[in-house]
Design a protein around this motif. Structure first.
Motif, PDB file in Angstrom:
ATOM      1  N   UNK A  87     -11.686  -8.783  -4.114  1.00 38.69           N
ATOM      2  CA  UNK A  87     -12.306  -8.018  -3.061  1.00 38.69           C
ATOM      3  C   UNK A  87     -11.998  -6.542  -3.259  1.00 38.69           C
ATOM      4  N   UNK A  88     -12.940  -5.711  -2.881  1.00 33.61           N
ATOM      5  CA  UNK A  88     -12.692  -4.272  -2.793  1.00 33.61           C
ATOM      6  C   UNK A  88     -12.716  -3.927  -1.311  1.00 33.61           C
ATOM      7  N   UNK A  89     -11.601  -3.416  -0.798  1.00 33.52           N
ATOM      8  CA  UNK A  89     -11.471  -3.098   0.618  1.00 33.52           C
ATOM      9  C   UNK A  89     -11.450  -1.582   0.793  1.00 33.52           C
ATOM     10  N   UNK A  90     -12.309  -1.092   1.659  1.00 36.48           N
ATOM     11  CA  UNK A  90     -12.354   0.340   1.967  1.00 36.48           C
ATOM     12  C   UNK A  90     -11.960   0.508   3.426  1.00 36.48           C
ATOM     13  N   UNK A  91     -10.935   1.281   3.680  1.00 34.04           N
ATOM     14  CA  UNK A  91     -10.405   1.422   5.025  1.00 34.04           C
ATOM     15  C   UNK A  91     -11.177   2.406   5.871  1.00 34.04           C
TER      16      UNK A  91
END
Length: 309
Positions: A132-136
């Motif tokens: 997963x790529x998580x962007x806050x």
């Protein structure tokens, strides 16, 4: 950390180590705005040693810093009005639209160097095990800026939007009609329905009889608060959009037990714990939505997806 999360699927060929990712991001290391620049974005240092990427177990952590210089609109308009009045006296007639636009641009360039710069950091986490790529962030613009800067550094950025076999809105509708969530989730007291109008509930137990009438009239849930055990609660906007995450007692206890007194190591431990919770949430959401559509693709633009929805 991880208060709002936009999620993208990371393809296997995109996985790398901290050193490799840092080398890719180095081409756009953050530098402050120039005197005539309104904004500039780049990858900021993380940790104590000036690195652009921090390895935290199965996760790679970095952050995109955006610096903006903004001239207040009222101040700009007043300055342009004054300059236009001076020009009118000189040339004998009021400046037209084109002249006024040119004045506005000129005045803005004069005022920008005096504008106070403001920084904003967007956290980015590569989950190398869960892919997963998580962007806050909760912002379309911020998530798009992160992807744009990742693509600048990694031309063939292997990320895509997430699509499920069964639409999440339909799953949430079934939960509300049955008055019970599945997959280890529980519904909270915040709900937003849209259709011919808009209905919101917050701060009280959901009135399921009333909600059922709205659903049967064609309304759909677009925002539902849910929680997963004693680990986390959040507002679920879409399969790839979770907001207002609040990590609960079980997660907090794990973080307390991991405290060592070293600021960097404590940050890493907290990231591993919280990102692990988010991974479990995503896995559970995919399961209740019938799984992920294999090979789903397209430009992972949050703005485009929300517009389509």
């Amino acid at each position: 950390m991880l208060r709002n999360v936009r999620v993208y699927r990371l393809e296997p060929q995109g996985l790398t180590d901290a050193e490799g990712l840092a080398a890719q991001l180095a081409s756009r290391r953050f530098a402050p705005c120039g005197s005539q620049e309104a904004s500039r974005a780049g990858w900021a240092e993380v940790g104590n040693e000036g690195a652009l990427v921090m390895a935290c177990g199965e996760y790679l952590y970095c952050k995109l810093r955006t610096e903006t210089r903004k001239v207040p609109g009222d101040a700009l308009r007043r300055a342009v009005d004054e300059r236009a009045a001076q020009l009118e006296q000189t040339q004998g007639f009021r400046p037209g639209r084109k002249q006024r636009a040119e004045l506005s641009e000129m005045v803005l360039m004069e005022m920008l160097p005096k504008a106070f710069p403001k920084d904003h950091d967007a956290e980015v986490i590569f989950d190398t095990m869960g892919r997963w790529l998580l962007v806050g962030t909760s912002s379309d613009a911020v998530s798009d800026t992160v992807l744009e800067n990742l693509r600048h550094c990694i031309p063939n950025l292997p990320v895509r939007s997430v699509a499920t076999v069964n639409p999440l809105a339909g799953v949430m509708r079934e939960w509300l009609l049955g008055e019970e969530a599945s997959g280890g989730f529980e519904m909270g007291d915040t709900l937003h329905l849209k259709g011919q109008g808009s209905v919101r509930y917050a701060g009280q137990e959901l009135p399921f009889d009333e909600v059922r009438k709205h659903l049967e009239a064609g309304m759909v849930p677009v925002n539902l608060e849910i929680n997963m055990g004693e680990e986390v609660s959040f507002r679920l906007m879409a399969i790839d959009d979770m907001r207002a995450l609040s990590f609960l007692e079980k997660t907090s206890e794990e973080e307390q037990q991991a405290i060592s007194g070293d600021q960097v190591e404590d940050f890493k431990a907290s990231l591993v714990i919280r990102a692990g919770v988010v991974r479990r949430v995503l896995d559970a959401l995919l399961e209740v939505c019938g799984g992920e559509v294999a090979g789903s693709c397209g430009d992972p633009s949050p703005a485009a997806e929300l517009k389509a929805a």
